[in-house]
Design a protein around this motif. Structure first.
Motif, PDB file in Angstrom:
ATOM      1  N   LYS A 114       0.867  -1.184   0.000  1.00 10.77           N
ATOM      2  CA  LYS A 114       0.000   0.000   0.000  1.00 10.77           C
ATOM      3  C   LYS A 114       0.906   1.238   0.000  1.00 10.77           C
ATOM      4  CE  LYS A 114      -3.769  -2.467   0.568  1.00 10.77           C
ATOM      5  NZ  LYS A 114      -3.925  -3.407  -0.500  1.00 10.77           N
ATOM      6  N   LEU A 115       1.561   1.489  -1.116  1.00 13.00           N
ATOM      7  CA  LEU A 115       2.542   2.555  -1.234  1.00 13.00           C
ATOM      8  C   LEU A 115       1.952   3.926  -0.916  1.00 13.00           C
ATOM      9  CD1 LEU A 115       5.485   3.195  -2.067  1.00 13.00           C
ATOM     10  CD2 LEU A 115       4.634   3.515  -4.397  1.00 13.00           C
ATOM     11  N   PHE A 116       0.693   4.122  -1.241  1.00 17.76           N
ATOM     12  CA  PHE A 116       0.052   5.424  -1.038  1.00 17.76           C
ATOM     13  C   PHE A 116      -0.876   5.440   0.173  1.00 17.76           C
ATOM     14  CE2 PHE A 116       0.911   4.986  -5.616  1.00 17.76           C
ATOM     15  CZ  PHE A 116       1.859   5.988  -5.728  1.00 17.76           C
ATOM     16  N   PHE A 117      -0.572   4.569   1.169  1.00 19.43           N
ATOM     17  CA  PHE A 117      -1.344   4.540   2.406  1.00 19.43           C
ATOM     18  C   PHE A 117      -1.521   5.985   2.888  1.00 19.43           C
ATOM     19  CE2 PHE A 117      -1.746   4.393   6.983  1.00 19.43           C
ATOM     20  CZ  PHE A 117      -2.704   3.424   7.159  1.00 19.43           C
ATOM     21  N   PRO A 118      -2.708   6.380   3.337  1.00 19.81           N
ATOM     22  CA  PRO A 118      -3.861   5.595   3.765  1.00 19.81           C
ATOM     23  C   PRO A 118      -4.809   5.146   2.656  1.00 19.81           C
ATOM     24  CG  PRO A 118      -4.259   7.894   4.252  1.00 19.81           C
ATOM     25  CD  PRO A 118      -2.871   7.796   3.657  1.00 19.81           C
ATOM     26  N   PHE A 119      -4.520   5.493   1.412  1.00 18.45           N
ATOM     27  CA  PHE A 119      -5.358   4.999   0.328  1.00 18.45           C
ATOM     28  C   PHE A 119      -5.123   3.506   0.169  1.00 18.45           C
ATOM     29  CE2 PHE A 119      -4.378   9.463  -0.640  1.00 18.45           C
ATOM     30  CZ  PHE A 119      -5.673   9.977  -0.572  1.00 18.45           C
ATOM     31  N   LYS A 120      -6.165   2.778  -0.163  1.00 15.67           N
ATOM     32  CA  LYS A 120      -6.097   1.321  -0.186  1.00 15.67           C
ATOM     33  C   LYS A 120      -5.645   0.757  -1.533  1.00 15.67           C
ATOM     34  CE  LYS A 120      -9.667   1.031   3.310  1.00 15.67           C
ATOM     35  NZ  LYS A 120      -9.231   0.385   4.483  1.00 15.67           N
ATOM     36  N   ILE A 121      -4.910   1.546  -2.276  1.00 13.60           N
ATOM     37  CA  ILE A 121      -4.414   1.114  -3.587  1.00 13.60           C
ATOM     38  C   ILE A 121      -3.201   0.197  -3.391  1.00 13.60           C
ATOM     39  CG2 ILE A 121      -3.416   1.909  -5.761  1.00 13.60           C
ATOM     40  CD1 ILE A 121      -4.730   4.678  -5.061  1.00 13.60           C
ATOM     41  N   THR A 122      -3.275  -1.000  -3.977  1.00  8.31           N
ATOM     42  CA  THR A 122      -2.147  -1.920  -3.914  1.00  8.31           C
ATOM     43  C   THR A 122      -1.249  -1.671  -5.116  1.00  8.31           C
ATOM     44  OG1 THR A 122      -3.438  -3.588  -2.760  1.00  8.31           O
ATOM     45  CG2 THR A 122      -1.466  -4.356  -3.892  1.00  8.31           C
ATOM     46  N   VAL A 123       0.032  -1.517  -4.854  1.00 11.70           N
ATOM     47  CA  VAL A 123       1.007  -1.262  -5.920  1.00 11.70           C
ATOM     48  C   VAL A 123       1.894  -2.493  -6.074  1.00 11.70           C
ATOM     49  CG1 VAL A 123       2.915   0.208  -6.671  1.00 11.70           C
ATOM     50  CG2 VAL A 123       0.979   1.214  -5.435  1.00 11.70           C
ATOM     51  N   ARG A 124       1.987  -2.969  -7.316  1.00 12.19           N
ATOM     52  CA  ARG A 124       2.838  -4.103  -7.667  1.00 12.19           C
ATOM     53  C   ARG A 124       3.611  -3.738  -8.923  1.00 12.19           C
ATOM     54  NH1 ARG A 124      -2.000  -6.051  -7.687  1.00 12.19           N
ATOM     55  NH2 ARG A 124      -2.722  -7.257  -5.959  1.00 12.19           N
ATOM     56  N   LEU A 125       4.753  -4.368  -9.095  1.00 11.13           N
ATOM     57  CA  LEU A 125       5.479  -4.242 -10.348  1.00 11.13           C
ATOM     58  C   LEU A 125       4.792  -5.119 -11.392  1.00 11.13           C
ATOM     59  CD1 LEU A 125       9.185  -4.370  -9.095  1.00 11.13           C
ATOM     60  CD2 LEU A 125       7.818  -2.369  -9.680  1.00 11.13           C
ATOM     61  N   PRO A 126       5.038  -4.867 -12.664  1.00  9.24           N
ATOM     62  CA  PRO A 126       4.395  -5.694 -13.700  1.00  9.24           C
ATOM     63  C   PRO A 126       4.740  -7.172 -13.600  1.00  9.24           C
ATOM     64  CG  PRO A 126       5.345  -3.718 -14.675  1.00  9.24           C
ATOM     65  CD  PRO A 126       5.782  -3.746 -13.238  1.00  9.24           C
ATOM     66  N   LEU A 127       5.977  -7.488 -13.199  1.00 14.20           N
ATOM     67  CA  LEU A 127       6.373  -8.878 -13.002  1.00 14.20           C
ATOM     68  C   LEU A 127       6.486  -9.137 -11.510  1.00 14.20           C
ATOM     69  CD1 LEU A 127       9.149  -9.144 -15.733  1.00 14.20           C
ATOM     70  CD2 LEU A 127       6.788  -9.982 -15.867  1.00 14.20           C
ATOM     71  N   THR A 128       5.784 -10.154 -11.028  1.00 13.52           N
ATOM     72  CA  THR A 128       5.799 -10.455  -9.603  1.00 13.52           C
ATOM     73  C   THR A 128       6.150 -11.919  -9.370  1.00 13.52           C
ATOM     74  OG1 THR A 128       3.433 -10.982  -9.554  1.00 13.52           O
ATOM     75  CG2 THR A 128       4.055  -8.697  -9.071  1.00 13.52           C
ATOM     76  N   THR A 129       6.473 -12.217  -8.118  1.00 16.83           N
ATOM     77  CA  THR A 129       6.814 -13.579  -7.728  1.00 16.83           C
ATOM     78  C   THR A 129       6.289 -13.838  -6.325  1.00 16.83           C
ATOM     79  OG1 THR A 129       8.613 -15.182  -7.573  1.00 16.83           O
ATOM     80  CG2 THR A 129       9.062 -12.959  -6.759  1.00 16.83           C
ATOM     81  N   LYS A 130       6.332 -15.084  -5.907  1.00 15.29           N
ATOM     82  CA  LYS A 130       5.955 -15.447  -4.551  1.00 15.29           C
ATOM     83  C   LYS A 130       7.175 -15.402  -3.647  1.00 15.29           C
ATOM     84  CE  LYS A 130       3.599 -19.104  -3.667  1.00 15.29           C
ATOM     85  NZ  LYS A 130       2.924 -20.404  -3.656  1.00 15.29           N
ATOM     86  N   THR A 131       6.968 -15.011  -2.408  1.00 14.42           N
ATOM     87  CA  THR A 131       8.044 -15.001  -1.423  1.00 14.42           C
ATOM     88  C   THR A 131       8.580 -16.415  -1.248  1.00 14.42           C
ATOM     89  OG1 THR A 131       7.078 -13.118  -0.282  1.00 14.42           O
ATOM     90  CG2 THR A 131       8.596 -14.472   0.985  1.00 14.42           C
ATOM     91  N   GLY A 132       9.900 -16.563  -1.289  1.00 22.81           N
ATOM     92  CA  GLY A 132      10.522 -17.868  -1.106  1.00 22.81           C
ATOM     93  C   GLY A 132      10.598 -18.714  -2.364  1.00 22.81           C
TER      94      GLY A 132
END
Length: 159
Positions: A114-132
C-alpha cells in the motif's frame, strides 16, 4: 521477499548510492542492511518483528501488514526523524536507501504494498513472484552480484 533478500537489497542499494555521494561506504552499507528490515516491523514473524515483539504487535494491530510501514508517508516521516535525531547524514541516507529497497522488492511480490497509504491502492510491479520462490533466489543472487560490483567501486577496487 524474505529477510535475507531484503538485507541484500539494502546492501546493494546503499552501495549503489555510495557511487553518487561522498558518504563513507561502510556507514552506508551497515545502515542500508538495517534499513532494509525496518518496514517489516509490522510483521511479528520478521527479523525485526521478533527483535521488537511489542512494537511489532502494536503496529500490526493499528495498521496491519504492508500498509503504513510500506508507504511513502512512512519513508518521509522516517527521513524527517533520522535527519532530526541521527548525528550522521550517511547513516540516515543508508537507512533510507535500505528502506526504499525493501519497498521496491515487496512491490515485486504478488501481494504488493500500500505505497500510497492511507489509500487502499495496492502497488505491484508488472512482473511479480511469490516469497521464497525460485525467482526470489535468482533476485537474491543478482543483488549479491550487484553488491560485489558496487562494493568494489565504493571501496576503491576498480574494475
Amino acid at each position: 521477499m524474505t529477510g535475507k533478500t531484503h538485507i541484500m537489497g539494502g546492501i546493494a542499494a546503499s552501495l549503489a548510492f555510495a557511487q553518487i555521494t561522498n558518504y563513507e561506504p561502510v556507514l552506508l552499507l551497515g545502515a542500508g542492511a538495517v534499513g532494509a528490515v525496518i518496514p517489516d516491523i509490522c510483521h511479528g514473524g520478521s527479523k525485526i518483528g521478533r527483535a521488537f515483539p511489542v512494537v511489532s504487535k502494536i503496529i500490526n494491530i493499528c495498521f496491519g501488514h504492508r500498509t503504513f510501514t510500506h508507504s511513502l508517508i512512512f519513508l518521509i516521516l522516517a527521513a524527517l526523524l533520522f535527519n532530526a535525531f541521527l548525528p550522521n547524514e550517511a547513516i540516515s541516507a543508508g537507512l533510507l536507501a535500505g528502506m526504499a529497497s525493501h519497498l521496491l522488492l515487496d512491490m515485486a511480490t504478488k501481494k504488493g504494498i500500500k505505497l500510497f497509504f492511507p489509500f487502499k491502492i495496492t502497488v505491484r510491479l508488472p512482473l511479480t513472484t511469490k516469497t521464497g520462490s525460485t525467482v526470489e533466489y535468482v533476485v537474491f543472487a543478482a543483488l549479491s552480484l550487484l553488491s560485489v560490483y558496487f562494493g568494489m567501486a565504493a571501496f576503491g577496487f576498480y574494475y
